[in-house]
Write an enzyme that holds these catalytic residues in place. Sequence first.
Site, PDB file in Angstrom:
ATOM      1  N   PRO A   1     -53.086  33.854 -18.792  1.00 53.27           N
ATOM      2  CA  PRO A   1     -52.168  33.080 -20.120  1.00 53.27           C
ATOM      3  C   PRO A   1     -53.187  32.964 -21.353  1.00 53.27           C
ATOM      4  O   PRO A   1     -54.194  32.420 -20.952  1.00 53.27           O
ATOM      5  CB  PRO A   1     -51.637  31.725 -19.368  1.00 53.27           C
ATOM      6  CG  PRO A   1     -51.370  31.966 -17.766  1.00 53.27           C
ATOM      7  CD  PRO A   1     -52.832  32.541 -17.998  1.00 53.27           C
TER       8      PRO A   1
ATOM      9  N   ASP B   1     -57.835  24.413 -18.263  1.00 51.41           N
ATOM     10  CA  ASP B   1     -59.030  24.389 -18.505  1.00 51.41           C
ATOM     11  C   ASP B   1     -60.023  22.990 -18.114  1.00 51.41           C
ATOM     12  O   ASP B   1     -60.086  22.527 -18.856  1.00 51.41           O
ATOM     13  CB  ASP B   1     -59.493  24.877 -19.496  1.00 51.41           C
ATOM     14  CG  ASP B   1     -60.571  24.919 -19.822  1.00 51.41           C
ATOM     15  OD1 ASP B   1     -61.312  26.321 -19.367  1.00 51.41           O
ATOM     16  OD2 ASP B   1     -61.810  24.201 -20.422  1.00 51.41           O
TER      17      ASP B   1
ATOM     18  N   TYR C   1     -65.875  16.440 -17.058  1.00 55.10           N
ATOM     19  CA  TYR C   1     -65.452  16.257 -18.015  1.00 55.10           C
ATOM     20  C   TYR C   1     -64.658  14.890 -17.511  1.00 55.10           C
ATOM     21  O   TYR C   1     -64.213  13.502 -18.120  1.00 55.10           O
ATOM     22  CB  TYR C   1     -64.412  16.931 -18.037  1.00 55.10           C
ATOM     23  CG  TYR C   1     -64.318  18.512 -18.649  1.00 55.10           C
ATOM     24  CD1 TYR C   1     -65.617  18.115 -19.764  1.00 55.10           C
ATOM     25  CD2 TYR C   1     -63.337  19.023 -18.649  1.00 55.10           C
ATOM     26  CE1 TYR C   1     -65.603  19.792 -20.551  1.00 55.10           C
ATOM     27  CE2 TYR C   1     -63.260  20.326 -19.632  1.00 55.10           C
ATOM     28  CZ  TYR C   1     -64.431  20.735 -20.305  1.00 55.10           C
ATOM     29  OH  TYR C   1     -64.959  21.884 -21.245  1.00 55.10           O
TER      30      TYR C   1
ATOM     31  N   LYS D   1     -65.200  24.681 -13.982  1.00 54.46           N
ATOM     32  CA  LYS D   1     -67.008  25.137 -14.245  1.00 54.46           C
ATOM     33  C   LYS D   1     -67.929  24.239 -13.253  1.00 54.46           C
ATOM     34  O   LYS D   1     -67.922  22.779 -12.927  1.00 54.46           O
ATOM     35  CB  LYS D   1     -67.544  24.581 -16.035  1.00 54.46           C
ATOM     36  CG  LYS D   1     -66.315  25.174 -16.550  1.00 54.46           C
ATOM     37  CD  LYS D   1     -66.198  25.035 -18.494  1.00 54.46           C
ATOM     38  CE  LYS D   1     -64.430  25.389 -19.108  1.00 54.46           C
ATOM     39  NZ  LYS D   1     -64.200  23.928 -19.579  1.00 54.46           N
TER      40      LYS D   1
ATOM     41  N   HIS E   1     -70.790  26.109 -16.682  1.00 57.01           N
ATOM     42  CA  HIS E   1     -71.016  25.658 -17.352  1.00 57.01           C
ATOM     43  C   HIS E   1     -71.864  25.360 -19.119  1.00 57.01           C
ATOM     44  O   HIS E   1     -71.866  26.324 -20.288  1.00 57.01           O
ATOM     45  CB  HIS E   1     -70.379  24.576 -17.061  1.00 57.01           C
ATOM     46  CG  HIS E   1     -70.161  23.427 -18.811  1.00 57.01           C
ATOM     47  ND1 HIS E   1     -69.174  22.785 -17.943  1.00 57.01           N
ATOM     48  CD2 HIS E   1     -69.614  23.955 -19.633  1.00 57.01           C
ATOM     49  CE1 HIS E   1     -68.455  21.646 -18.683  1.00 57.01           C
ATOM     50  NE2 HIS E   1     -69.011  23.027 -19.988  1.00 57.01           N
TER      51      HIS E   1
END
Length: 303
Positions: free
Chosen positions: A2, A33, A38, A66, A99
Amino acid sequence: MPVVGLGTWKAPPGMVGQTVEQALLSYGYRHVDCAMVYGNEKEIGLALQRVWSTGLNREEVFITSKLWNAGHEPHQVQAACEQTMRDLNVPYLDLYLMHWGLAERLSQSSEPRRNWRGQGLDKHGMVLTAPVSIRETWEAMEGLVRAGLVKAIGVANFTTMMLMDLLTYARVSPSVNQIELHPYNQQTRLVEFCQKQGIAVTAYSPLGSPGNAKPQEPNLLSDPTLTSIAREHNKTPAQICLRWALERSTIVIPKSTHSERLRENIDLFSFSLTPKNKEALASLEQRHRYVDPFEWWGVPYFD
Ligand code: A2P
């Protein structure tokens, strides 16, 4: 894949889960994502569990994560991917990206200086890198596809030459290169190179990273050219940035934790930019990067 995904970088703990749930269940997002670094994949995983319980199927949502730089040693790659899958509560990932194309040294308790992630720092306060080639890491990532853990693999922050080298030995081609793209950093030649090679391009920081930019950096969303195009279409500057990215055949992953913005950032299909708009946006190029790892490695990665 998408073409609009929800970005989760800097989506804070305590908020990110509810945002993911809202994006998927209320606003029609079908692409999330993520990244181990994170620090919010566990909370996203709990949200995904709630999402699946409403009847939405795993297959209907495209999930990216990632591999962090401190996990580039070939023997670390599968374990890192499995940890992310456990955290996200998914039996497979649609896409797993390297990453950055530079390995960092795994933390060692003997290192006197460390950053907030516990990674060793040199005497200048720079994160220590590790001698692991991109090839070694990539080949281990290819093993994830063979093992059925991930449907596709790709890279992020790769330059043309890094990709050209990778393409000489890759047995599984990179599906995606995720790079910083917005009207102030257009990287048109790299985008075209990737697209010619059949590598999809995902634009990160497509709004010019307002949550990350330093006060002295230019503020993309208040750029007069952008705001005047927004007025012309009765849209917001953010929607113009995102529409511009889609019209370059790139994928966007804007992050927001506000419901109005979540709605706005996927409402991009009822208008299109004129050739004059595109010309004006092209003229905004200033090669400004909001994300430059020179600040943490002291390595001029993009020079
Ligand atoms: P917030 O999460 O508070 O909504 P990028 O994806 O370029 O890094 O941009 C993400 C940043 O942009 C976040 O700080 C986010 O703030 C903000 N943002 C996201 N969507 C919009 C929007 N539609 N208008 C203005 N700012 C936005």
